[in-house]
Motif scaffolding. Structure first.
Motif, PDB file in Angstrom:
ATOM      1  N   ALA A 176       5.883  18.914 -38.880  1.00  0.00           N
ATOM      2  CA  ALA A 176       7.187  19.745 -38.414  1.00  0.00           C
ATOM      3  C   ALA A 176       7.347  19.122 -36.786  1.00  0.00           C
ATOM      4  O   ALA A 176       6.567  18.990 -36.097  1.00  0.00           O
ATOM      5  N   VAL A 177       8.607  19.258 -36.605  1.00  0.00           N
ATOM      6  CA  VAL A 177       9.024  18.971 -35.142  1.00  0.00           C
ATOM      7  C   VAL A 177       9.722  20.682 -34.891  1.00  0.00           C
ATOM      8  O   VAL A 177      10.729  20.804 -35.568  1.00  0.00           O
ATOM      9  N   ALA A 219      17.521  17.229 -33.710  1.00  0.00           N
ATOM     10  CA  ALA A 219      18.447  16.349 -34.460  1.00  0.00           C
ATOM     11  C   ALA A 219      18.065  15.133 -34.578  1.00  0.00           C
ATOM     12  O   ALA A 219      18.322  14.536 -35.241  1.00  0.00           O
ATOM     13  N   ALA A 220      17.141  14.462 -33.462  1.00  0.00           N
ATOM     14  CA  ALA A 220      16.855  13.253 -33.501  1.00  0.00           C
ATOM     15  C   ALA A 220      15.940  12.937 -34.782  1.00  0.00           C
ATOM     16  O   ALA A 220      15.959  11.955 -35.364  1.00  0.00           O
ATOM     17  N   ALA A 221      14.940  13.892 -34.961  1.00  0.00           N
ATOM     18  CA  ALA A 221      13.955  14.102 -36.075  1.00  0.00           C
ATOM     19  C   ALA A 221      14.793  13.957 -37.537  1.00  0.00           C
ATOM     20  O   ALA A 221      14.437  13.029 -38.463  1.00  0.00           O
ATOM     21  N   VAL A 222      15.836  14.807 -37.450  1.00  0.00           N
ATOM     22  CA  VAL A 222      16.427  14.733 -38.851  1.00  0.00           C
ATOM     23  C   VAL A 222      17.266  13.505 -39.003  1.00  0.00           C
ATOM     24  O   VAL A 222      17.382  12.942 -39.981  1.00  0.00           O
ATOM     25  N   GLU A 250      13.794  16.507 -42.840  1.00  0.00           N
ATOM     26  CA  GLU A 250      14.595  17.504 -43.475  1.00  0.00           C
ATOM     27  C   GLU A 250      15.020  18.707 -42.512  1.00  0.00           C
ATOM     28  O   GLU A 250      13.860  19.198 -41.858  1.00  0.00           O
ATOM     29  N   ARG A 251      16.157  19.107 -42.510  1.00  0.00           N
ATOM     30  CA  ARG A 251      16.433  20.214 -41.484  1.00  0.00           C
ATOM     31  C   ARG A 251      16.155  21.470 -42.185  1.00  0.00           C
ATOM     32  O   ARG A 251      16.445  21.859 -43.337  1.00  0.00           O
ATOM     33  N   TYR A 270      14.102  23.726 -37.363  1.00  0.00           N
ATOM     34  CA  TYR A 270      13.019  22.698 -37.267  1.00  0.00           C
ATOM     35  C   TYR A 270      13.199  21.757 -38.205  1.00  0.00           C
ATOM     36  O   TYR A 270      14.122  21.675 -39.113  1.00  0.00           O
ATOM     37  N   ALA A 271      12.223  20.715 -38.003  1.00  0.00           N
ATOM     38  CA  ALA A 271      12.388  19.670 -38.893  1.00  0.00           C
ATOM     39  C   ALA A 271      11.204  19.235 -39.734  1.00  0.00           C
ATOM     40  O   ALA A 271      10.115  19.697 -39.074  1.00  0.00           O
TER      41      ALA A 271
END
Length: 377
Positions: free
Chosen positions: A92-93, A59-62, A67-68, A85-86
């Motif tokens: 990628a996260v 969520a923090a990465a998005v 991109e989610r 994932y992001a």
């Protein structure tokens, strides 16, 4: 920035983690921003929600512009779940809790001996399919203690009993392990920079190992803990790898060990990795005050949690830091050593814990107004 600075010249960076059980990191940023702007309308506020590798990392990465993406994977109990994932520009996260976390268990249901990380491996494979060449693998909040065997199986490894049959899911089944065949691991892994991001430096087994330290929160009895510790010790001996004592090996029920020894991962403190990925340094360069925080500011915070990482980076840059939290157990001296000038606890506004959690949003806005009055006059 000293007390009484001009709000019209202030630039506040809100870089806080979630308040677990109450507010996501994004919601924390929204509430702090609202309170600051109400009390000091001329203030420029930039929000950068942060995470330390545990739940909330995707969520923090998005929120930072990734991109989610979603994938159907295997949950810790073997059922199918939708995990996120992001992805951004080849990075990628991946948050293992999305696939294999305690959040995936029904209330009151635990499976300490059989919960599997297979879905985490499927999520890593989805990131590979999406073209990721760097994968930040956030580990924390797991429901599992299988040494990452399930994850590795999803990526092509085989774990066989003496009769040649696959061992079952979960850490308990590893006591039957006779052969570990890693030759079938996805070849794309060799070309990927896999970063194990976590705040746990425990070894795989022993008095400070994954079963003993974290097994109880996953529903393990004392007998289960002994079974899991012995099974993981056996697992490491069959793999023949000497990384069981490496920092991060005990992360997420030993998924760190599997990633380190079989996938060539490198361990870094989760908050350091995430600050890099989220673009914290350029945001910090624009700030005159940083607001960080999380649900509970306590001794665990000082062991590499998000607020400590944010404060350390800000102090190194000469930017003042204050914190918001639901509950505060750290002394003023401990806060100052961590680089936090002052902390504002919701418990000071509403002493009843249940009410404080239920009304966390409005209370947080009030705390932010106090920050504005104290630091942005």
């Amino acid at each position: 920035m000293a007390d009484g600075a001009d709000a019209e010249t202030a630039r506040v960076l809100v870089a806080a983690d979630k308040f677990k059980g109450s507010l996501t990191a994004v919601q924390v940023a929204e509430r702090v921003t609202a309170g600051l702007r109400r009390a000091a309308p001329g203030t420029a506020v930039e929000a950068l929600p942060v995470a330390d590798g545990g739940d909330g990392t995707v969520a923090a990465a998005v929120a930072a512009g990734f991109e989610r993406r979603e994938a159907r994977v295997t949950g810790p109990l073997g059922d199918r779940v939708t995990a996120a994932y992001a992805l951004r520009q080849g990075t990628a996260v991946v948050e293992m809790a999305e696939a294999s976390g305690l959040q995936r268990l029904p209330d009151g249901v635990f499976a300490p001996l059989t919960a599997t990380t297979y879905g985490s491996g499927e999520l890593l494979r989805a990131a590979l399919d999406a073209g990721a060449t760097t994968i930040v693998f956030g580990v924390g909040g797991s429901a599992t203690t299988d040494g990452g065997a399930g994850m590795l199986a999803a990526l092509g490894a085989r774990f066989l009993a003496a009769d040649g049959s696959p061992v079952g899911p979960g850490g308990g089944a590893l006591s039957r392990l006779a052969e570990a065949d890693l030759s079938g691991l996805d070849p794309r892994l060799a070309g990927v920079d896999l970063i194990l991001a976590g705040d746990v430096d425990n070894p795989l087994t022993g008095p400070q190992g994954a079963p003993e330290v974290y097994g109880r929160q996953k529903g393990a009895s004392e007998e289960d803990i002994a079974v899991l510790d012995a099974a993981l010790t056996h697992y490491a001996s069959v793999l023949g790898r000497r990384a069981a004592d490496l920092p991060g090996a005990g992360a997420a029920g030993g998924v760190g060990y599997g990633a380190l020894v079989a996938l060539g991962a490198r361990f870094r403190p989760g908050i350091e990795v995430m600050l890099d990925v989220l673009g914290f340094a350029p945001a910090l360069a624009r700030a005159t005050l940083v607001v960080t925080g999380e649900g509970s500011l306590d001794e665990q915070t000082l062991r590499g949690k998000a607020p400590a990482g944010v404060a350390a980076a800000a102090r190194a840059a000469g930017v003042e830091v204050v914190a918001v939290c639901g509950r505060l157990t750290l002394s003023r001296e401990a806060l100052e050593r961590a680089g936090i000038r002052r902390a504002y606890a919701l418990a000071d506004l509403e002493p009843d814990p249940a009410l404080s959690m239920a009304r966390a949003g409005p209370l947080l806005e009030r705390a932010a107004e106090s920050i504005a009055h104290d630091f942005l006059r």
